[in-house]
Design a protein around this motif. Sequence first.
Motif, PDB file in Angstrom:
ATOM      1  N   ARG A   1       0.865  -1.194   0.000  1.00  0.00           N
ATOM      2  CA  ARG A   1       0.000   0.000   0.000  1.00  0.00           C
ATOM      3  C   ARG A   1       0.895   1.236   0.000  1.00  0.00           C
ATOM      4  NH1 ARG A   1      -5.411  -1.159   1.358  1.00  0.00           N
ATOM      5  NH2 ARG A   1      -5.709  -3.255   2.224  1.00  0.00           N
ATOM      6  N   MET A   2       0.607   2.149  -0.921  1.00  0.00           N
ATOM      7  CA  MET A   2       1.398   3.380  -1.021  1.00  0.00           C
ATOM      8  C   MET A   2       0.462   4.561  -1.195  1.00  0.00           C
ATOM      9  SD  MET A   2       4.564   2.484  -3.582  1.00  0.00           S
ATOM     10  CE  MET A   2       5.323   0.852  -3.628  1.00  0.00           C
ATOM     11  N   SER A   3       0.658   5.577  -0.398  1.00  0.00           N
ATOM     12  CA  SER A   3      -0.083   6.817  -0.574  1.00  0.00           C
ATOM     13  C   SER A   3       0.538   7.620  -1.715  1.00  0.00           C
ATOM     14  CB  SER A   3      -0.046   7.639   0.712  1.00  0.00           C
ATOM     15  OG  SER A   3       1.287   8.082   0.951  1.00  0.00           O
ATOM     16  N   LYS A   4      -0.155   8.660  -2.114  1.00  0.00           N
ATOM     17  CA  LYS A   4       0.385   9.544  -3.142  1.00  0.00           C
ATOM     18  C   LYS A   4       1.698  10.155  -2.685  1.00  0.00           C
ATOM     19  CE  LYS A   4      -1.170  13.153  -6.330  1.00  0.00           C
ATOM     20  NZ  LYS A   4      -2.319  13.993  -6.743  1.00  0.00           N
ATOM     21  N   GLU A   5       1.769  10.516  -1.408  1.00  0.00           N
ATOM     22  CA  GLU A   5       2.997  11.083  -0.850  1.00  0.00           C
ATOM     23  C   GLU A   5       4.139  10.081  -0.919  1.00  0.00           C
ATOM     24  OE1 GLU A   5       4.443  13.039   3.402  1.00  0.00           O
ATOM     25  OE2 GLU A   5       2.871  11.517   3.376  1.00  0.00           O
ATOM     26  N   GLN A   6       3.856   8.822  -0.601  1.00  0.00           N
ATOM     27  CA  GLN A   6       4.904   7.801  -0.664  1.00  0.00           C
ATOM     28  C   GLN A   6       5.383   7.593  -2.088  1.00  0.00           C
ATOM     29  OE1 GLN A   6       2.440   4.980   1.735  1.00  0.00           O
ATOM     30  NE2 GLN A   6       4.417   4.336   2.551  1.00  0.00           N
ATOM     31  N   ARG A   7       4.455   7.541  -3.035  1.00  0.00           N
ATOM     32  CA  ARG A   7       4.874   7.347  -4.423  1.00  0.00           C
ATOM     33  C   ARG A   7       5.771   8.487  -4.894  1.00  0.00           C
ATOM     34  NH1 ARG A   7      -0.575   6.258  -4.615  1.00  0.00           N
ATOM     35  NH2 ARG A   7      -1.106   7.930  -6.065  1.00  0.00           N
ATOM     36  N   ALA A   8       5.483   9.692  -4.412  1.00  0.00           N
ATOM     37  CA  ALA A   8       6.306  10.843  -4.782  1.00  0.00           C
ATOM     38  C   ALA A   8       7.696  10.787  -4.149  1.00  0.00           C
ATOM     39  CB  ALA A   8       5.610  12.143  -4.374  1.00  0.00           C
ATOM     40  N   SER A   9       7.863   9.993  -3.097  1.00  0.00           N
ATOM     41  CA  SER A   9       9.155   9.919  -2.408  1.00  0.00           C
ATOM     42  C   SER A   9      10.143   8.981  -3.089  1.00  0.00           C
ATOM     43  CB  SER A   9       8.943   9.455  -0.963  1.00  0.00           C
ATOM     44  OG  SER A   9       8.640   8.066  -0.901  1.00  0.00           O
ATOM     45  N   ILE A  10       9.666   8.155  -4.030  1.00  0.00           N
ATOM     46  CA  ILE A  10      10.557   7.228  -4.732  1.00  0.00           C
ATOM     47  C   ILE A  10      11.511   8.032  -5.613  1.00  0.00           C
ATOM     48  CG2 ILE A  10      10.640   5.358  -6.427  1.00  0.00           C
ATOM     49  CD1 ILE A  10       7.898   4.453  -5.354  1.00  0.00           C
ATOM     50  N   HIS A  11      12.808   7.780  -5.440  1.00  0.00           N
ATOM     51  CA  HIS A  11      13.876   8.532  -6.107  1.00  0.00           C
ATOM     52  C   HIS A  11      13.933   9.975  -5.594  1.00  0.00           C
ATOM     53  CE1 HIS A  11      14.770   5.851  -9.850  1.00  0.00           C
ATOM     54  NE2 HIS A  11      14.466   5.122  -8.788  1.00  0.00           N
ATOM     55  N   SER A  12      13.258  10.249  -4.499  1.00  0.00           N
ATOM     56  CA  SER A  12      13.275  11.585  -3.923  1.00  0.00           C
ATOM     57  C   SER A  12      13.680  11.455  -2.453  1.00  0.00           C
ATOM     58  CB  SER A  12      11.898  12.241  -4.086  1.00  0.00           C
ATOM     59  OG  SER A  12      11.912  13.564  -3.628  1.00  0.00           O
ATOM     60  N   PHE A  13      13.067  12.228  -1.576  1.00  0.00           N
ATOM     61  CA  PHE A  13      13.418  12.159  -0.154  1.00  0.00           C
ATOM     62  C   PHE A  13      12.214  11.678   0.658  1.00  0.00           C
ATOM     63  CE2 PHE A  13      11.887  16.415  -1.049  1.00  0.00           C
ATOM     64  CZ  PHE A  13      11.001  16.669  -0.009  1.00  0.00           C
ATOM     65  N   ASP A  14      12.497  11.239   1.867  1.00  0.00           N
ATOM     66  CA  ASP A  14      11.490  10.749   2.817  1.00  0.00           C
ATOM     67  C   ASP A  14      10.767   9.499   2.324  1.00  0.00           C
ATOM     68  OD1 ASP A  14      12.181  12.622   4.644  1.00  0.00           O
ATOM     69  OD2 ASP A  14      10.405  13.865   4.434  1.00  0.00           O
ATOM     70  N   GLU A  15      11.470   8.642   1.608  1.00  0.00           N
ATOM     71  CA  GLU A  15      10.928   7.340   1.213  1.00  0.00           C
ATOM     72  C   GLU A  15      10.672   6.520   2.483  1.00  0.00           C
ATOM     73  OE1 GLU A  15      12.351   3.510  -1.533  1.00  0.00           O
ATOM     74  OE2 GLU A  15      13.551   5.355  -1.469  1.00  0.00           O
TER      75      GLU A  15
END
Length: 450
Positions: free
Chosen positions: A415-429
Amino acid sequence: MHPDVEVLRATIRVPTVAERDPDLTDPAPFDQLHALLAEHFPLLHERLERVDLGEAAPRALLWRWAGTSSDRPVVLMAHQDVVPVTPDDPWTHPAFAADVVETPEGPAIWGRGTLDDKGQLVAICTAVERLLADGLTPAQDVWLSFGADEEVSGPSAPAAVDELRRRGVEPWFVLDEGGAVAGQAFPGVGAPVAVVGATEKGTTTLSLTVTGRGGHSSTPAPKGPTARLGRALWRLDQKQFPINVPGPTVDLLRRLAGHLPLPLRALLTGATRTPPGVLGRALVAAGPETAAMVRTTMVATTLSGAPAHNVIAARARAEVNLRIMPGESVASALDHVRDAVGDQQVAVDVVEANEPSPLSPTTEPEALGAFALLERTIADVFPDAIVTPYVMMAGTDSRFFCDICPRVYRFAPLRMSKEQRASIHSFDEHVHVAAWLEGVDWYVALLRSL
């Protein structure tokens, strides 16, 4: 904390960063990761056949779990490497500390690789170890392919494919990272959407280069390299690729239609009859995630110019990353970019080229229905989710397996929220502990169902 979760945390602490030049990759973290896996998954290491891929891919992991039958083998994939962390990334918690953080959804593990892709790798190993302890022999051979250089398009996956081909292995299906049980995935849909990639876009990078005289910044001439390059990038932004609505996207819209507010429901219920341009424009208007579902995308990712602030660049260069839709090609994308730039003084060259992957079937007779098996398993473990195929926007190692298997799917049971998906290759993964344990349960259910 659950002991299996502690294993995941231990792997997150190991910075397995791969470099495009393999000679620059530090092998020590990969050796440390392999030692951790051997320590925590002893049955897997004892009872599965480890296949050495040699110098072609010395850090890749490939195992064969012998089943009752060698017919219709299955390949489960993940990758060991992670993208680097830059000093400027504003991580709330250190990227390689694997801190456990309390959130409104419960405890979460913070760190690079929790979602991409050690969370999936450790979940697979945990499921296999659990089933081995229960005395399970799978109905057919199961291969575990864990590359060490997915993030840099390295040789691990091609080497694994070459080895399977040499052995005459023709997988029934291949399952790699990709989609997820995505919350807030589509405007107006409250339920999570379990998206299974039935194809993926082609990942291609082009360079745009302008050369000139250069010189001192006090005497600039008009239309210098940086200005001309800037104009070229602006023109690309103004001339996006045309709308393209492939079959998996139409199927996704049809499956989501009943969960949408009335205005959109009427449009999407007849998705197979609605003109593609109408559907495409609606998705483009809904935001970047949905817009990427219906066109080839392009964006400038790297820029270089003069070596000092008082020097006019003699050479200005940008790299543009494209994700090419099924039904299109690298050649057609290159033609579009050159036409959009419209300037012969801007050299457009191919840095890296990957064609879109073939479309894997999502409707087959029961005896062949790998997608139906995935769909049933998702419904069993995630009963609140809407299951649908989709076109994966990113690139995975699984694209290489299309050469030996017609059924290649991309799904991470997390399960991934929109915020989590945005963290991939970014910060706060980060991954929530409960979600990761659900992912382990999903792999257990899948392997029991073979």
